[in-house]
Design a protein around this motif. Structure first.
Motif, mmCIF file in Angstrom:
data_model
loop_
_atom_site.group_PDB
_atom_site.id
_atom_site.type_symbol
_atom_site.label_atom_id
_atom_site.label_comp_id
_atom_site.label_asym_id
_atom_site.label_seq_id
_atom_site.Cartn_x
_atom_site.Cartn_y
_atom_site.Cartn_z
ATOM 1 N N SER A 1 0.810 -1.222 0.000
ATOM 2 C CA SER A 1 0.000 0.000 0.000
ATOM 3 C C SER A 1 0.840 1.267 0.000
ATOM 4 O O SER A 1 0.289 2.363 -0.014
ATOM 5 C CB SER A 1 -0.954 0.012 1.200
ATOM 6 N N SER A 2 2.162 1.149 0.020
ATOM 7 C CA SER A 2 2.995 2.358 0.112
ATOM 8 C C SER A 2 4.400 2.093 -0.418
ATOM 9 O O SER A 2 4.863 0.948 -0.448
ATOM 10 C CB SER A 2 3.078 2.800 1.580
ATOM 11 N N THR B 1 -3.616 -1.201 7.038
ATOM 12 C CA THR B 1 -4.611 -0.127 7.080
ATOM 13 C C THR B 1 -5.524 -0.159 5.856
ATOM 14 O O THR B 1 -5.065 0.072 4.730
ATOM 15 C CB THR B 1 -3.887 1.255 7.146
ATOM 16 N N THR C 1 10.426 7.578 -0.057
ATOM 17 C CA THR C 1 9.107 6.945 0.128
ATOM 18 C C THR C 1 8.424 7.601 1.332
ATOM 19 O O THR C 1 9.069 8.305 2.118
ATOM 20 C CB THR C 1 9.223 5.431 0.438
#
Ligand SMILES: NC(=O)c1ccc[n+]([C@@H]2O[C@H](COP(=O)([O-])OP(=O)(O)OC[C@H]3O[C@@H](n4cnc5c(N)ncnc54)[C@H](OP(=O)(O)O)[C@@H]3O)[C@@H](O)[C@H]2O)c1
Length: 238
Positions: A17-18, A41, A178
């Motif tokens: 997700s990231s 999450t 990031t």
């Protein structure tokens, strides 16, 4: 027209997700893979899935070995599995609590072990772990994280012999821009990036897409296993 290189294949990305994991999921999807992203999450997973275009999402904590096992038991074996999930603080050992250092190991090292223990991967498939360049060029500014990364490098090599014919490799990034770095105020973060860049042969820090490119290459190269690939802008030789 030739089919996309990963079409008809599946890829699960823990930490998808990231950052590096999200870039990897996007790259695998762009090459035709059906992608599943797993992290804690829900909202971040939904946002990431929208950005990828099409992706299954699974909310789980990689530290929870039973949740990781259920994840694999409820799905067909994957062609490719990637572990990029980790929640880490960083700093000199004597400036951090032992509880913080144990939590870092729990998340990054034992999380990867939980996946390796439970993963169901097709024989021609791959498992790719993500470590970090400070595993081979340790720094007192990130003492235990250096050790965690070295442990992951060794874990991936040992798994390559244990899990064959599944291929197991590791990508070891240098400093990459990031959202992980968002814990620092913007000006401090930029100053750190600039300082790092000035010490590198390439005079810049890395982008998540550049790590993802290596990970999807490892998915596709059927003769690569037991490799730890540094993608660090030359940081390990500077
Ligand atoms: N960025 C760098 O400069 C750099 C350099 C060298 C190595 N690395 C390594 O590259 C990997 C990815 O880093 P990144 O910079 O891409 O980080 P990031 O942007 O913070 O992404 C981390 C991902 O992992 C997930 N995650 C964190 N803890 C989790 C848990 N317990 N269970 C499941 N998912 C979890 C996060 O989602 P949730 O929080 O929602 O769960 C998120 O999807 C890490 O191992 C990091 O140490 C990064």
């Amino acid at each position: 027209m030739n089919p996309a290189p990963l079409s008809g294949q599946t890829a699960a990305v823990f930490g998808g997700s990231s950052g590096i994991g999200l870039a990897t999921a996007e790259a695998a999807r762009a090459l035709g893979a059906e992608v599943t992203i797993a992290s804690r999450t829900e909202a971040r997973l939904r946002e990431a899935a929208a950005r990828i275009g099409e992706a299954e999402t699974a909310a789980l904590d990689i530290r929870d070995a039973e949740a990781v096992r259920r994840f694999f038991d409820q799905r067909d074996p994957f062609n490719h599995v990637v572990v990029s999930a980790a929640e880490l603080g960083v700093g000199p050992l004597r400036k951090r609590s032992l509880a913080e250092e144990r939590a870092a190991f729990d998340s990054k090292f034992w999380g990867a072990v939980n996946v390796a223990h439970a993963a169901r991967i097709r024989p021609e498939g791959s498992l790719t772990l993500v470590s970090g360049m400070i595993g081979v060029r340790p720094t007192g500014g990130a003492t235990v994280l250096s050790a965690i990364n070295a442990a992951i490098d060794a874990l991936s090599k040992a798994l390559a012999t244990e899990m064959a014919p599944v291929r197991v490799n590791c990508v070891s990034p240098g400093r990459i821009e990031t959202p992980w770095w968002d814990f620092l105020p913007a000006a401090e973060r930029q100053a750190l990036f600039d300082r790092t860049a000035s010490g590198l042969p390439l005079k810049r820090i890395g982008r998540p897409e550049e790590i993802a490119a290596q990970i999807v290459h490892l998915m596709q190269n059927g003769f690569m296993t037991g490799a730890v690939v540094l993608v660090d802008g030359g940081g390990s030789v500077a």
